[in-house]
Design a protein around this motif. Sequence first.
Motif, PDB file in Angstrom:
ATOM      1  N   ILE A 128      35.209  36.469  39.112  1.00  0.00           N
ATOM      2  CA  ILE A 128      33.876  36.797  39.638  1.00  0.00           C
ATOM      3  C   ILE A 128      33.961  37.995  40.581  1.00  0.00           C
ATOM      4  O   ILE A 128      33.156  38.942  40.491  1.00  0.00           O
ATOM      5  N   LEU A 129      34.937  37.970  41.508  1.00  0.00           N
ATOM      6  CA  LEU A 129      35.079  39.084  42.434  1.00  0.00           C
ATOM      7  C   LEU A 129      35.366  40.396  41.722  1.00  0.00           C
ATOM      8  O   LEU A 129      34.883  41.465  42.115  1.00  0.00           O
ATOM      9  N   ASP A 130      36.127  40.333  40.641  1.00  0.00           N
ATOM     10  CA  ASP A 130      36.465  41.556  39.895  1.00  0.00           C
ATOM     11  C   ASP A 130      35.231  42.219  39.297  1.00  0.00           C
ATOM     12  O   ASP A 130      35.197  43.437  39.117  1.00  0.00           O
ATOM     13  N   ARG A 131      34.202  41.440  38.965  1.00  0.00           N
ATOM     14  CA  ARG A 131      33.045  42.031  38.328  1.00  0.00           C
ATOM     15  C   ARG A 131      31.867  42.275  39.290  1.00  0.00           C
ATOM     16  O   ARG A 131      30.899  42.939  38.925  1.00  0.00           O
ATOM     17  N   LEU A 132      31.936  41.699  40.497  1.00  0.00           N
ATOM     18  CA  LEU A 132      30.846  41.908  41.450  1.00  0.00           C
ATOM     19  C   LEU A 132      30.888  43.319  42.051  1.00  0.00           C
ATOM     20  O   LEU A 132      31.941  43.890  42.235  1.00  0.00           O
TER      21      LEU A 132
ATOM     22  N   PHE B 152      26.309  38.084  49.990  1.00  0.00           N
ATOM     23  CA  PHE B 152      26.656  36.664  50.074  1.00  0.00           C
ATOM     24  C   PHE B 152      27.586  36.271  48.937  1.00  0.00           C
ATOM     25  O   PHE B 152      28.573  35.557  49.161  1.00  0.00           O
ATOM     26  N   ASP B 153      27.275  36.698  47.720  1.00  0.00           N
ATOM     27  CA  ASP B 153      28.094  36.326  46.570  1.00  0.00           C
ATOM     28  C   ASP B 153      29.555  36.701  46.791  1.00  0.00           C
ATOM     29  O   ASP B 153      30.463  35.902  46.521  1.00  0.00           O
ATOM     30  N   LYS B 154      29.782  37.906  47.298  1.00  0.00           N
ATOM     31  CA  LYS B 154      31.155  38.369  47.508  1.00  0.00           C
ATOM     32  C   LYS B 154      31.840  37.590  48.622  1.00  0.00           C
ATOM     33  O   LYS B 154      32.996  37.162  48.482  1.00  0.00           O
ATOM     34  N   GLU B 155      31.121  37.387  49.741  1.00  0.00           N
ATOM     35  CA  GLU B 155      31.726  36.684  50.862  1.00  0.00           C
ATOM     36  C   GLU B 155      31.956  35.204  50.549  1.00  0.00           C
ATOM     37  O   GLU B 155      32.995  34.641  50.891  1.00  0.00           O
ATOM     38  N   PHE B 156      30.986  34.578  49.910  1.00  0.00           N
ATOM     39  CA  PHE B 156      31.148  33.182  49.515  1.00  0.00           C
ATOM     40  C   PHE B 156      32.373  33.013  48.619  1.00  0.00           C
ATOM     41  O   PHE B 156      33.190  32.112  48.821  1.00  0.00           O
ATOM     42  N   THR B 157      32.491  33.873  47.633  1.00  0.00           N
ATOM     43  CA  THR B 157      33.604  33.768  46.686  1.00  0.00           C
ATOM     44  C   THR B 157      34.932  34.019  47.376  1.00  0.00           C
ATOM     45  O   THR B 157      35.911  33.278  47.167  1.00  0.00           O
TER      46      THR B 157
ATOM     47  N   GLU C 228      39.436  26.872  39.483  1.00  0.00           N
ATOM     48  CA  GLU C 228      38.303  27.522  40.136  1.00  0.00           C
ATOM     49  C   GLU C 228      38.714  28.769  40.888  1.00  0.00           C
ATOM     50  O   GLU C 228      37.945  29.738  40.968  1.00  0.00           O
ATOM     51  N   ILE C 229      39.907  28.783  41.461  1.00  0.00           N
ATOM     52  CA  ILE C 229      40.408  29.998  42.096  1.00  0.00           C
ATOM     53  C   ILE C 229      40.492  31.125  41.070  1.00  0.00           C
ATOM     54  O   ILE C 229      40.074  32.269  41.323  1.00  0.00           O
ATOM     55  N   ASP C 230      41.011  30.828  39.883  1.00  0.00           N
ATOM     56  CA  ASP C 230      41.083  31.834  38.817  1.00  0.00           C
ATOM     57  C   ASP C 230      39.686  32.329  38.443  1.00  0.00           C
ATOM     58  O   ASP C 230      39.461  33.532  38.243  1.00  0.00           O
TER      59      ASP C 230
ATOM     60  N   ALA D  59      34.991  32.101  31.198  1.00  0.00           N
ATOM     61  CA  ALA D  59      35.426  33.192  30.355  1.00  0.00           C
ATOM     62  C   ALA D  59      34.288  34.140  30.036  1.00  0.00           C
ATOM     63  O   ALA D  59      34.467  35.346  29.963  1.00  0.00           O
ATOM     64  N   ALA D  60      33.091  33.595  29.823  1.00  0.00           N
ATOM     65  CA  ALA D  60      31.921  34.428  29.594  1.00  0.00           C
ATOM     66  C   ALA D  60      30.926  34.140  30.702  1.00  0.00           C
ATOM     67  O   ALA D  60      30.317  33.071  30.729  1.00  0.00           O
ATOM     68  N   PRO D  61      30.771  35.054  31.691  1.00  0.00           N
ATOM     69  CA  PRO D  61      29.958  34.770  32.855  1.00  0.00           C
ATOM     70  C   PRO D  61      28.556  34.303  32.516  1.00  0.00           C
ATOM     71  O   PRO D  61      28.023  33.401  33.138  1.00  0.00           O
TER      72      PRO D  61
END
Length: 210
Positions: free
Chosen positions: A206-210, A154-159, A199-201, A37-39
């Motif tokens: 994570i993707l929304d904020r990257l 990497f962060d985006k592709e990994f996620t 974890e999917i949620d 909830a809080a990154p």
Amino acid sequence: MLAHRMLAHRTTARAATVAAAALALLTACGGTGDEAAAPGAAADAPVPAARQTSAQPSGEHDDADVMFARMMIPHHRQAVEMADLAATRAEDPEVRKLAERIKAAQEPEIAAMSGWLHEWGEPESAGGHMRHRMPGMMSADDMEDLEAVSGEIFDKEFTRLMIEHHKGAVEMAQTEQRQGLNAGAKQLARSIESSQRDEIDQMRRILDRL
């Protein structure tokens, strides 16, 4: 003959002990959506302790239980391989922490399922083209592409890839719950479905904020 029977008994007992010990370490593939909830807080949080489960893999099982273990073991191994890449390539703290939780959860699950198959007298692989029947598995090209990048890319592709990987695990876990017989295997399937949905949620946020 007596020596042979005693050796077989000791081998079976030792395998059952290893499987039971590994099952006691099972975790639901890494935490819940609430932790994300809080990154910033999620990135600083310690890796959760393994969650214990009381169900044991009795000898009673069916073909669905065997197939679940055979397919989920390599599926988990690929997730661990992806998580290992994140240790040196991820830039986002929450992505790194998520990868740590995935690895910490899935390694003991691999050990447990391997122990079950040994106890049941079943090989880990039935051969053939099983890999192509496992939903969510990354291709060799996907893995090479992921290994070639770092930082934000990497962060985006990994996620993105791990979301699809988790969806495949959820699908296999649902099949086990419908068709399986073994209590321990079905309990693990419920745990995988619940935790990987969480974890999917988290990864979608994570993707929304990257």
